[in-house]
Write a protein that holds these residues in place. Structure first.
Motif, PDB file in Angstrom:
ATOM      1  N   ASN A   8       0.829  -1.236   0.085  1.00 58.58           N
ATOM      2  CA  ASN A   8       0.061   0.003  -0.067  1.00 58.58           C
ATOM      3  C   ASN A   8       0.885   1.200   0.009  1.00 58.58           C
ATOM      4  O   ASN A   8       0.323   2.525   0.094  1.00 58.58           O
ATOM      5  CB  ASN A   8      -0.959   0.101   1.167  1.00 58.58           C
ATOM      6  CG  ASN A   8      -1.922  -1.225   0.966  1.00 58.58           C
ATOM      7  OD1 ASN A   8      -2.663  -1.293   0.315  1.00 58.58           O
ATOM      8  ND2 ASN A   8      -2.173  -2.018   2.256  1.00 58.58           N
ATOM      9  N   ARG A   9       2.026   1.264  -0.202  1.00 60.15           N
ATOM     10  CA  ARG A   9       3.185   2.139  -0.092  1.00 60.15           C
ATOM     11  C   ARG A   9       2.930   3.031   0.873  1.00 60.15           C
ATOM     12  O   ARG A   9       2.740   4.414   0.720  1.00 60.15           O
ATOM     13  CB  ARG A   9       2.834   3.024  -1.664  1.00 60.15           C
ATOM     14  CG  ARG A   9       3.161   2.304  -2.726  1.00 60.15           C
ATOM     15  CD  ARG A   9       4.642   1.963  -2.797  1.00 60.15           C
ATOM     16  NE  ARG A   9       5.590   3.082  -3.083  1.00 60.15           N
ATOM     17  CZ  ARG A   9       6.944   3.315  -2.917  1.00 60.15           C
ATOM     18  NH1 ARG A   9       7.512   2.063  -2.579  1.00 60.15           N
ATOM     19  NH2 ARG A   9       7.395   4.328  -2.941  1.00 60.15           N
ATOM     20  N   LYS A  10       2.895   2.605   2.214  1.00 59.39           N
ATOM     21  CA  LYS A  10       2.775   3.405   3.354  1.00 59.39           C
ATOM     22  C   LYS A  10       4.142   4.165   3.848  1.00 59.39           C
ATOM     23  O   LYS A  10       5.043   3.443   3.723  1.00 59.39           O
ATOM     24  CB  LYS A  10       2.195   2.782   4.413  1.00 59.39           C
ATOM     25  CG  LYS A  10       0.576   2.179   4.041  1.00 59.39           C
ATOM     26  CD  LYS A  10      -0.216   2.879   4.492  1.00 59.39           C
ATOM     27  CE  LYS A  10      -1.765   2.447   4.043  1.00 59.39           C
ATOM     28  NZ  LYS A  10      -2.838   3.473   4.126  1.00 59.39           N
ATOM     29  N   PHE A  11       3.819   5.008   4.456  1.00 58.59           N
ATOM     30  CA  PHE A  11       5.238   5.809   5.041  1.00 58.59           C
ATOM     31  C   PHE A  11       4.938   5.948   6.677  1.00 58.59           C
ATOM     32  O   PHE A  11       3.764   6.344   6.947  1.00 58.59           O
ATOM     33  CB  PHE A  11       5.101   7.389   4.330  1.00 58.59           C
ATOM     34  CG  PHE A  11       5.708   7.214   2.961  1.00 58.59           C
ATOM     35  CD1 PHE A  11       7.175   7.396   2.457  1.00 58.59           C
ATOM     36  CD2 PHE A  11       4.751   7.016   1.997  1.00 58.59           C
ATOM     37  CE1 PHE A  11       7.416   7.277   1.265  1.00 58.59           C
ATOM     38  CE2 PHE A  11       5.092   6.753   0.669  1.00 58.59           C
ATOM     39  CZ  PHE A  11       6.371   7.200   0.208  1.00 58.59           C
ATOM     40  N   ALA A  12       5.988   5.947   7.463  1.00 64.08           N
ATOM     41  CA  ALA A  12       5.992   6.303   8.671  1.00 64.08           C
ATOM     42  C   ALA A  12       6.396   7.637   8.689  1.00 64.08           C
ATOM     43  O   ALA A  12       7.065   8.390   7.857  1.00 64.08           O
ATOM     44  CB  ALA A  12       7.221   5.412   9.275  1.00 64.08           C
ATOM     45  N   PHE A 132      12.233   1.216   6.047  1.00 62.19           N
ATOM     46  CA  PHE A 132      12.321   1.301   7.322  1.00 62.19           C
ATOM     47  C   PHE A 132      12.722  -0.236   8.028  1.00 62.19           C
ATOM     48  O   PHE A 132      13.593  -0.567   8.906  1.00 62.19           O
ATOM     49  CB  PHE A 132      11.036   1.425   8.149  1.00 62.19           C
ATOM     50  CG  PHE A 132      10.730   0.983   9.479  1.00 62.19           C
ATOM     51  CD1 PHE A 132      11.640   1.835  10.520  1.00 62.19           C
ATOM     52  CD2 PHE A 132      10.022  -0.017   9.702  1.00 62.19           C
ATOM     53  CE1 PHE A 132      11.405   1.456  11.759  1.00 62.19           C
ATOM     54  CE2 PHE A 132       9.842  -0.225  11.081  1.00 62.19           C
ATOM     55  CZ  PHE A 132      10.666   0.304  12.160  1.00 62.19           C
ATOM     56  N   PHE A 133      12.102  -1.178   7.298  1.00 60.76           N
ATOM     57  CA  PHE A 133      12.290  -2.806   7.796  1.00 60.76           C
ATOM     58  C   PHE A 133      13.755  -3.270   7.515  1.00 60.76           C
ATOM     59  O   PHE A 133      14.140  -4.256   7.661  1.00 60.76           O
ATOM     60  CB  PHE A 133      11.264  -3.555   7.116  1.00 60.76           C
ATOM     61  CG  PHE A 133       9.853  -3.373   7.968  1.00 60.76           C
ATOM     62  CD1 PHE A 133       9.648  -3.852   9.235  1.00 60.76           C
ATOM     63  CD2 PHE A 133       8.852  -2.919   7.233  1.00 60.76           C
ATOM     64  CE1 PHE A 133       8.579  -3.835   9.660  1.00 60.76           C
ATOM     65  CE2 PHE A 133       7.578  -2.677   7.713  1.00 60.76           C
ATOM     66  CZ  PHE A 133       7.413  -3.301   9.018  1.00 60.76           C
ATOM     67  N   LYS A 134      14.376  -2.307   6.683  1.00 59.42           N
ATOM     68  CA  LYS A 134      15.872  -2.777   6.356  1.00 59.42           C
ATOM     69  C   LYS A 134      17.029  -1.827   7.509  1.00 59.42           C
ATOM     70  O   LYS A 134      18.156  -2.084   7.287  1.00 59.42           O
ATOM     71  CB  LYS A 134      16.232  -2.335   5.163  1.00 59.42           C
ATOM     72  CG  LYS A 134      15.431  -2.990   3.909  1.00 59.42           C
ATOM     73  CD  LYS A 134      15.847  -2.503   2.617  1.00 59.42           C
ATOM     74  CE  LYS A 134      15.239  -3.227   1.411  1.00 59.42           C
ATOM     75  NZ  LYS A 134      15.354  -2.703   0.206  1.00 59.42           N
TER      76      LYS A 134
END
Length: 216
Positions: A8-12, A132-134
């Motif tokens: 969903n191409r979400k951003f933090a 982020f998950f990297k």
């Protein structure tokens, strides 16, 4: 969770004031809670999201390679609450939490002795969850996020090792070691600048921005 957010191409969003006064693992937990809030249904009555201490512990420990205890997770949550970043209620292992609104106009000014002007932290920095998950290794998240923040400020921004030590809450030599070992930012040597008291600052870019340029 990771696949749902990427699809969903979400951003933090991280408040830039977090770059001073919070540890790297606190920032990671804050963004991880944002991720959970996006994929777990919010309670319509309370406006809060439900998660569990063991789940947070598992996510942080498995991704970072470091051990997080139940007690450690509780300490992190309390620090985030004290800083005004989250609100939560704890019932044994169950957490009901909410991410508090960010005042993007609020300015935080810090006086330093290694720069002619003050450091001012304001606004937010957006980070793609795909990236982020990297970023769970060592201080990679802080290095990446602060570089992204500074990249957005000015094309000619520069950062000294003293500034990195300030952001990383450590010594100058420790900051140099983290930057030497990390792969999430790329350093470019800059020219001498009298505003930095004789120190030679460098310019940095995030690893994905270099990849994007190479693809172009």
């Amino acid at each position: 969770m990771e696949n749902q957010l990427q699809a969903n191409r979400k951003f933090a969003q991280i408040p830039n004031k977090m770059f001073y006064g919070t540890e790297n693992y606190e920032k990671l937990t804050y963004v991880l809670l944002q991720a959970m809030q996006l994929v777990i249904p919010i309670n319509k009555k309370t406006g809060m999201t439900r998660t569990f201490i063991p789940l947070l512990e598992k996510e942080l420990s498995s991704r970072s390679g470091c051990h997080y205890s139940d007690a450690g997770i509780k300490v992190i949550l309390n620090r985030l609450k004290k800083g005004g970043y989250i609100n939560f209620e704890l019932n044994k292992d169950e957490i009901m939490f909410e991410i508090l609104p960010i005042d993007i106009e609020e300015e935080h000014t810090f006086h330093v002795n290694w720069k002619s002007n003050d450091i001012i932290l304001t606004g937010v920095t957006k980070i793609d969850f795909k990236i982020f998950f990297k970023l769970f290794k060592d201080k990679d998240f802080t290095l990446y996020a602060y570089t992204k923040y500074r990249m957005g400020e000015s094309y000619e921004y520069r950062i000294t090792y003293d500034e990195w030590a300030f952001i990383l809450w450590g010594k100058r030599e420790d900051a140099m070691a983290y930057i030497k070992e990390t792969e999430v930012i790329v350093k470019f040597t800059s020219r001498y600048d009298s505003h930095y008291g004789g120190r030679r600052p460098n310019t940095y870019v995030t690893f994905d921005s270099v990849e994007d340029e190479n693809e172009d």
